[in-house]
Scaffold this active site. Structure first.
Site, PDB file in Angstrom:
ATOM      1  N   ARG A 223       0.773  -1.168   0.158  1.00  0.00           N
ATOM      2  CA  ARG A 223      -0.132  -0.086   0.037  1.00  0.00           C
ATOM      3  C   ARG A 223       0.979   1.220  -0.025  1.00  0.00           C
ATOM      4  O   ARG A 223       1.890   1.302   0.730  1.00  0.00           O
ATOM      5  CB  ARG A 223      -0.959   0.102   1.177  1.00  0.00           C
ATOM      6  N   HIS A 271      -1.420  -0.200  -9.579  1.00  0.00           N
ATOM      7  CA  HIS A 271      -2.009  -0.884  -8.620  1.00  0.00           C
ATOM      8  C   HIS A 271      -2.603  -2.318  -9.168  1.00  0.00           C
ATOM      9  O   HIS A 271      -3.634  -2.474  -9.252  1.00  0.00           O
ATOM     10  CB  HIS A 271      -2.966  -0.195  -7.957  1.00  0.00           C
TER      11      HIS A 271
HETATM   12  P1  NDP Z   1      -1.662 -11.339   5.172  1.00  0.00           P
HETATM   13  O1  NDP Z   1      -2.562 -10.847   6.179  1.00  0.00           O
HETATM   14  O2  NDP Z   1      -1.748 -12.880   4.790  1.00  0.00           O
HETATM   15  O3  NDP Z   1      -0.156 -10.965   5.507  1.00  0.00           O
HETATM   16  C1  NDP Z   1       0.366  -9.863   6.094  1.00  0.00           C
HETATM   17  C2  NDP Z   1       1.541  -9.961   6.378  1.00  0.00           C
HETATM   18  O4  NDP Z   1       2.018  -8.627   7.097  1.00  0.00           O
HETATM   19  C3  NDP Z   1       1.739 -10.743   7.865  1.00  0.00           C
HETATM   20  O5  NDP Z   1       2.873 -11.692   7.712  1.00  0.00           O
HETATM   21  C4  NDP Z   1       1.856  -9.952   9.042  1.00  0.00           C
HETATM   22  O6  NDP Z   1       2.590 -10.314  10.161  1.00  0.00           O
HETATM   23  C5  NDP Z   1       2.818  -8.704   8.461  1.00  0.00           C
HETATM   24  N1  NDP Z   1       2.577  -7.391   8.936  1.00  0.00           N
HETATM   25  C6  NDP Z   1       1.478  -6.912   9.477  1.00  0.00           C
HETATM   26  N2  NDP Z   1       1.818  -5.863  10.255  1.00  0.00           N
HETATM   27  C7  NDP Z   1       3.149  -5.712  10.224  1.00  0.00           C
HETATM   28  C8  NDP Z   1       4.106  -4.891  10.832  1.00  0.00           C
HETATM   29  N3  NDP Z   1       3.750  -3.855  11.750  1.00  0.00           N
HETATM   30  N4  NDP Z   1       5.425  -5.167  10.666  1.00  0.00           N
HETATM   31  C9  NDP Z   1       5.762  -6.321  10.014  1.00  0.00           C
HETATM   32  N5  NDP Z   1       4.981  -7.132   9.370  1.00  0.00           N
HETATM   33  C10 NDP Z   1       3.735  -6.860   9.542  1.00  0.00           C
HETATM   34  O7  NDP Z   1      -1.846 -10.416   4.018  1.00  0.00           O
HETATM   35  P2  NDP Z   1      -1.526 -10.881   2.341  1.00  0.00           P
HETATM   36  O8  NDP Z   1      -0.370 -11.616   2.274  1.00  0.00           O
HETATM   37  O9  NDP Z   1      -2.641 -11.446   1.933  1.00  0.00           O
HETATM   38  O10 NDP Z   1      -1.647  -9.363   1.698  1.00  0.00           O
HETATM   39  C11 NDP Z   1      -0.640  -8.232   2.155  1.00  0.00           C
HETATM   40  C12 NDP Z   1      -0.960  -7.013   1.656  1.00  0.00           C
HETATM   41  O11 NDP Z   1      -0.693  -7.038   0.251  1.00  0.00           O
HETATM   42  C13 NDP Z   1      -2.599  -6.547   1.645  1.00  0.00           C
HETATM   43  O12 NDP Z   1      -2.971  -6.065   2.993  1.00  0.00           O
HETATM   44  C14 NDP Z   1      -2.597  -5.619   0.459  1.00  0.00           C
HETATM   45  O13 NDP Z   1      -2.273  -4.391   1.043  1.00  0.00           O
HETATM   46  C15 NDP Z   1      -1.456  -5.945  -0.248  1.00  0.00           C
HETATM   47  N6  NDP Z   1      -2.141  -6.161  -1.761  1.00  0.00           N
HETATM   48  C16 NDP Z   1      -1.427  -5.690  -2.792  1.00  0.00           C
HETATM   49  C17 NDP Z   1      -1.844  -5.958  -3.910  1.00  0.00           C
HETATM   50  C18 NDP Z   1      -1.477  -5.184  -5.314  1.00  0.00           C
HETATM   51  O14 NDP Z   1      -2.012  -5.389  -6.190  1.00  0.00           O
HETATM   52  N7  NDP Z   1      -0.444  -4.424  -5.174  1.00  0.00           N
HETATM   53  C19 NDP Z   1      -2.786  -7.148  -4.419  1.00  0.00           C
HETATM   54  C20 NDP Z   1      -3.149  -7.771  -3.067  1.00  0.00           C
HETATM   55  C21 NDP Z   1      -2.733  -7.510  -1.935  1.00  0.00           C
HETATM   56  P3  NDP Z   1       2.210 -11.470  10.822  1.00  0.00           P
HETATM   57  O15 NDP Z   1       2.502 -12.841  10.217  1.00  0.00           O
HETATM   58  O16 NDP Z   1       2.700 -11.492  12.244  1.00  0.00           O
HETATM   59  O17 NDP Z   1       0.540 -11.420  11.116  1.00  0.00           O
HETATM   60  C1  OXD Z   2      -5.917  -5.980  -2.799  1.00  0.00           C
HETATM   61  C2  OXD Z   2      -5.526  -5.184  -3.652  1.00  0.00           C
HETATM   62  O1  OXD Z   2      -5.825  -5.739  -1.440  1.00  0.00           O
HETATM   63  O2  OXD Z   2      -5.702  -5.469  -5.093  1.00  0.00           O
HETATM   64  O3  OXD Z   2      -6.393  -7.322  -3.085  1.00  0.00           O
HETATM   65  O4  OXD Z   2      -4.616  -4.417  -3.502  1.00  0.00           O
END
Ligand code: NDP
Ligand code: OXD
Length: 308
Positions: A223, A271
């Protein structure tokens, strides 16, 4: 059962209905805006601010994407309403492709070769073993873990960071505030794949970007809110960072006047790193609705206190 689909793109709303209706023939479907005042479920991507002032959702709110920041910011969001996010549904592999493309491009010095072509200069650049190129993945959830493992399989040294401790084969994992600096100090490429939460907002400011090694490359596929954009520009312009690949921005669409558009060391995608595949995602959501209707629990429910 009544389901509302709220999507800023009307064509996507229609696609959602077309995917859902054969799978849930008993359901009544409506796209937002609707004159319904109540529904059992909603599937939403960036819904309008008045969504919850005009509609009551009784059972669950599904994000049409992996991130839920677009839902948690909604005015009048009911405190007890379960929010369920998309778990992979084909996004993991797309994200692997996006990050691998950038990793290979940087590691194989693709920009330098493009310049050499422009200059008609035949010159073979030294290439070290990929094991000597360390990529850090910040966020080791559904997407981050898959990306980290794929990059490791390409021969890179991969390290990871998450909020709570994780263990992934062949990947050195750091966690929490204490783990951030030692993690960042090693990342020749840093890939952001963590959600936008109060903890991650503006985390990658001048202070933390300065912890990256000289010449590092940033990939933000998470993000835009995670990165302080002016600090990133300064870090690149000062020569501390070699450049960045950005898929997400503080303001989207990226305004036409934004300096990132013309910066020679910033690569931009709109995005699009990993799109929601509506068929696979509808399948996942229908499975979860069926479980909820049977009184079962489902995975992917957002922890409101954590913010993801
Ligand atoms: P998940 O919820 O499965 O994983 C999130 C990860 O981030 C976890 O490992 C979590 O830690 C970690 N995390 C959260 N807060 C922190 C922090 N403060 N410091 C360090 N690590 C942290 O999410 P996804 O993997 O499914 O997706 C991740 C993000 O990718 C989404 O939230 C979205 O914003 C973005 N995204 C972007 C897309 C794009 O097209 N650009 C498409 C899809 C998603 P923990 O393991 O301890 O819970
Ligand atoms: C998502 C994205 O969060 O597309 O799935 O960014």
């Amino acid at each position: 059962m009544k389901i509302v689909i709220a999507h800023p793109d009307p064509a996507a709303g229609e696609r959602w209905c077309a995917e859902l209706s054969p799978r849930l023939p008993q359901a009544q479907l409506a796209t937002w805006p609707t004159d319904w005042t109540q529904a059992d479920y909603a599937i939403a991507w960036k819904p309008a601010d008045d969504f919850f002032t005009r509609l009551q959702i009784d059972r669950a709110l599904f994000s049409a994407g992996a991130g839920v920041d677009h839902l948690l910011r909604l005015p009048a969001l009911p405190a007890q309403l379960p929010i369920v996010r998309v778990e992979n549904a084909g996004m993991g592999l797309q994200m692997v492709h996006y990050c691998a493309l950038e990793a290979l491009r940087v590691y194989r010095q693709d920009d330098a070769y493009a310049q050499q072509k422009a200059d008609r200069r035949w010159f073979d650049r030294e290439l070290e073993s990929p094991a000597r190129f360390t990529i850090g993945v910040f966020g080791l959830g559904v997407l981050g873990a898959q990306v980290a493992q794929a990059l490791r399989d390409l021969g890179f040294t991969v390290i990871g960071h998450s909020r709570s401790p994780r263990s992934l084969p062949g990947i050195e994992c750091y966690a929490g505030d204490a783990g951030l600096e030692p993690f960042l100090r090693r990342c020749q490429m840093l890939v952001l794949l963590a959600p936008h939460t109060s903890q991650t907002e503006n985390l990658f400011d001048s202070h933390h970007l300065a912890m990256l090694p000289q010449g590092a490359w940033l990939v933000n596929a998470a993000r835009g809110a995670l990165v302080v954009e002016t600090d990133l520009m300064l870090a690149i312009d000062s020569g501390h960072l070699a450049g960045a690949t950005l898929d997400v921005f503080q303001t989207e669409p990226l305004p036409e006047t934004h300096p990132f558009w013309v910066h020679p060391k910033i690569r931009i995608t709109p995005h699009s790193a990993a799109a929601t595949l509506i068929d696979e995602t509808a399948e996942q959501i229908v499975g979860k609705i069926s479980s909820l209707e049977r009184g079962e629990t489902v995975s992917g429910v957002v922890d409101r206190a954590r913010g993801y």
